[in-house]
Enzyme design. Structure first.
Site, mmCIF file in Angstrom:
data_model
loop_
_atom_site.group_PDB
_atom_site.id
_atom_site.type_symbol
_atom_site.label_atom_id
_atom_site.label_comp_id
_atom_site.label_asym_id
_atom_site.label_seq_id
_atom_site.Cartn_x
_atom_site.Cartn_y
_atom_site.Cartn_z
ATOM 1 N N TYR A 183 0.780 -1.288 0.027
ATOM 2 C CA TYR A 183 0.122 0.172 0.065
ATOM 3 C C TYR A 183 0.831 1.258 0.103
ATOM 4 C CZ TYR A 183 0.036 -0.379 5.241
ATOM 5 O OH TYR A 183 0.273 -0.442 6.549
ATOM 6 N N GLU A 184 0.059 2.516 -0.191
ATOM 7 C CA GLU A 184 0.649 3.722 -0.308
ATOM 8 C C GLU A 184 1.752 3.520 -1.864
ATOM 9 O OE1 GLU A 184 -0.547 6.101 1.181
ATOM 10 O OE2 GLU A 184 -1.117 5.160 2.853
ATOM 11 N N GLY A 185 1.295 3.067 -2.657
ATOM 12 C CA GLY A 185 2.032 2.796 -3.774
ATOM 13 C C GLY A 185 2.972 1.638 -3.629
#
Length: 584
Positions: free
Chosen positions: A434-436
């Site tokens: 997550y968060e890229g």
């Protein structure tokens, strides 16, 4: 089970010994009057107490109980509400927040160490506060005076929580396909309609209101805009009143982080307020995301530190076999076995140097935010942009590696719930996603931050590091790292020359290049920390010896990975792109 203990001596050494944070703070007027070495030590000590005594005891019970979704409401595990109230009472959510709106105004260099403690104590609980701090940061950076005054004091206090709503079922990393709509209203507000998925802290029972930052499209717009959408509408005094058409549709059943509410969120004509300019939502959101990416790197680091403590304690008490050349009447503690020591040293070396990377990234963010020298500020912003994807990807990749390696130290006992290490593996796995995803972080690093400016920022950063290496007493050690940096720059310039003629090159080589830089950078921290420790009479003999041993291990066993990774980069994209899709 092995209790978490905040590594305060290590944190103090990085903060004061490696980076001389008090001297940096004195050069930044907005920080100079707020923080000094003694204040920082007191904050870290209190954060350690809170995380050891209040947060850590929630870790396993929260994983076993998980969040509950009942009659359209989300309930956190037992004990979470009391622990959250302790954070509210201490003002911890607003630790690095703007003091004009009720934050404590502390530097990010201090904040990352407090965050590391939280993730080391309990990943799932710490995420709630992290998202709130990120939402406040975004509103402070891009909001109108009215939005700041309305939302920031309540977010910093923790009375209200924050959430970031980007992802949709058909739009994961490619946000162009977002379908959530924002219809302008006569009073200047907007009606937000759509569904978001994978929303961390999207709904829960910890705070009296949850403030969502929602990416949506205006009518006939090609770009995305960002909106502040409260779960409950506010009355004229700014207090929550009634439902705002923001409801959870479900909670995800996940591999780990079971105490963290990951929600499907429905927006049914919810009232929202534009944050920043129309069609510039991604610019605003990335202010929050860059800090959140560092926070997720800290999740990997905190997990690695917890794994280090657990594996080290177990290895010293678990007796199994007899080590070659080790005379004993019975079984030896497994810490004497070479392979176990290899794993423990790897965990220790990468955790120690990873902490330095986190604080170094935060240092750049502080200078970029608070410096009154425009050139210094611009350079720090460039360095922060360079380091952020590395901190997120390298620390979360190595964080998972270290938890798995610690699980290996436990052997069969690491695969059962009793010891707690298997939960750490499960909780840490998401940090790479997550968060890229970390692949996207690597492409951002190599494609935008390295060759995007023709290697200028990377070159300037490495020059700064080489200047510090030149001052080390042990030049033989320093030269090993200097050589790696030279090779990295040479490969970066090669990639820069080939980027236009080989369009698949950057994407295919990015992860290997980021890892090569990460290992070289952590080698730099290892050498410099050992150099400082040798000359610092204020630290304990144990800490000095530890830095010396870990540095030599790093140079012998971990730094050589740079050569291997760069060899993979030099091999280019041909073998990666050659096989027809049908053969996969």
């Amino acid at each position: 089970m092995y209790p978490y203990r905040a590594p305060l001596d290590e944190m103090q050494f990085v903060l004061n010994g490696l980076f001389d944070a008090p001297a940096i703070w004195q050069q930044l007027p907005e920080l100079a009057g707020n923080i000094d070495e003694e204040t920082a030590a007191a904050i870290l000590a209190e954060a350690a107490r809170l995380n050891e005594e209040v947060v850590y005891p929630l870790n396993r019970p929260g994983d076993e109980q998980g969040v509950r979704f009942e009659q359209g409401k989300v309930f956190t595990p037992d004990g979470y509400r009391d622990a959250y109230q302790a954070f509210v009472d201490g003002g911890w959510v607003g630790l690095c927040g703007d003091s004009d709106f009720g934050g404590m105004g502390m530097p990010k260099m201090l904040g990352v160490l407090v965050d590391e403690m939280g993730y080391g104590a309990c990943n799932a609980f710490t995420l709630y506060n992290s998202l709130t701090a990120g939402a406040a940061l975004c509103i402070n950076a891009h909001g109108s005076d009215e939005l700041k005054a309305r939302y920031l004091p309540m977010l910093y206090s923790g009375q209200w929580a924050g959430a970031m709503d980007m992802t949709e079922a058909q739009a994961g990393s490619d946000l162009r396909h977002i379908r959530t709509r924002a219809e302008p209203q006569a009073d200047g507000s907007y009606r937000i309609t759509g569904t978001k998925i994978f929303i961390t802290g999207g709904d829960h029972d910890l705070a009296e209101n949850i403030i969502h930052l929602v990416l949506a499209k205006l009518p006939q717009a090609s770009g995305l805009s960002l909106f502040v959408v409260p779960k409950l509408t506010l009355d004229d005094t700014g207090m929550p009143t009634q439902a705002n058409g923001v409801t959870p549709g479900a909670v995800e059943h996940k591999m780990g982080l079971k105490g963290s509410a990951t929600c499907v969120m429905n927006f049914d004509g919810a009232t929202g307020y534009l944050l920043g300019k129309p069609n510039r939502g991604l610019v605003c959101m990335f202010t929050m995301m860059n800090y959140e990416r560092l926070a997720i790197g800290l999740q990997g680091l905190g997990s690695a530190e917890a794994a280090r403590q657990m594996a080290g304690s177990y290895a010293k008490e678990r007796q199994q076999g007899q080590a070659a050349g080790h005379k004993s009447s019975g079984a030896d503690a497994i810490v004497v076995h070479g392979d176990v020591r290899r794993m423990l040293l790897t965990i220790n070396a990468l955790t120690d140097s990873g902490r330095a990377l986190a604080v170094h990234t935060a240092l750049q963010l502080d200078v970029a935010k608070y410096s009154q020298d425009s050139e210094q500020q611009a350079m720090a912003a460039n360095f922060a942009g360079l380091l952020t994807p590395v901190a997120k990807a390298f620390l979360s990749d190595r964080g998972l590696d270290m938890t798995v390696m610690a699980q290996q130290v436990f052997g069969g006992h690491g695969y059962i719930r009793e010891t707690g290490i298997e939960q750490l593996v499960r909780d840490t796995r998401i940090a790479q996603i997550y968060e890229g995803t970390n692949g996207i972080q690597a492409i951002d690093f190599l494609g935008r931050k390295v060759v995007g400016d023709n290697v200028e920022t990377l070159g300037a950063f490495i020059t700064e590091l080489n200047n510090r290496l030149a001052a080390c007493a042990d030049q033989e050690q320093a030269e090993l790292v200097h050589h790696c940096f030279s090779d990295i720059l040479a490969v970066a310039h090669d990639l820069n020359r080939e980027k236009l003629t080989s369009p698949a090159l950057i994407n295919a080589c990015a992860v290997d290049f980021l890892d090569a830089f990460g290992y070289a950078l952590c080698g730099y921290y290892s050498v410099v920390m050992a150099d400082i420790a040798k000359g610092d009479s204020q630290i304990s003999t144990e800490l000095r010896q530890r830095k010396t041993h870990l540095c030599q291990f790093y140079l012998d066993k971990l730094l050589p990975r740079v050569d291997s990774l760069l060899a993979q980069v030099k091999a280019g994209e041909r073998s990666i792109m050659a096989m027809p899709e049908a053969l996969f």
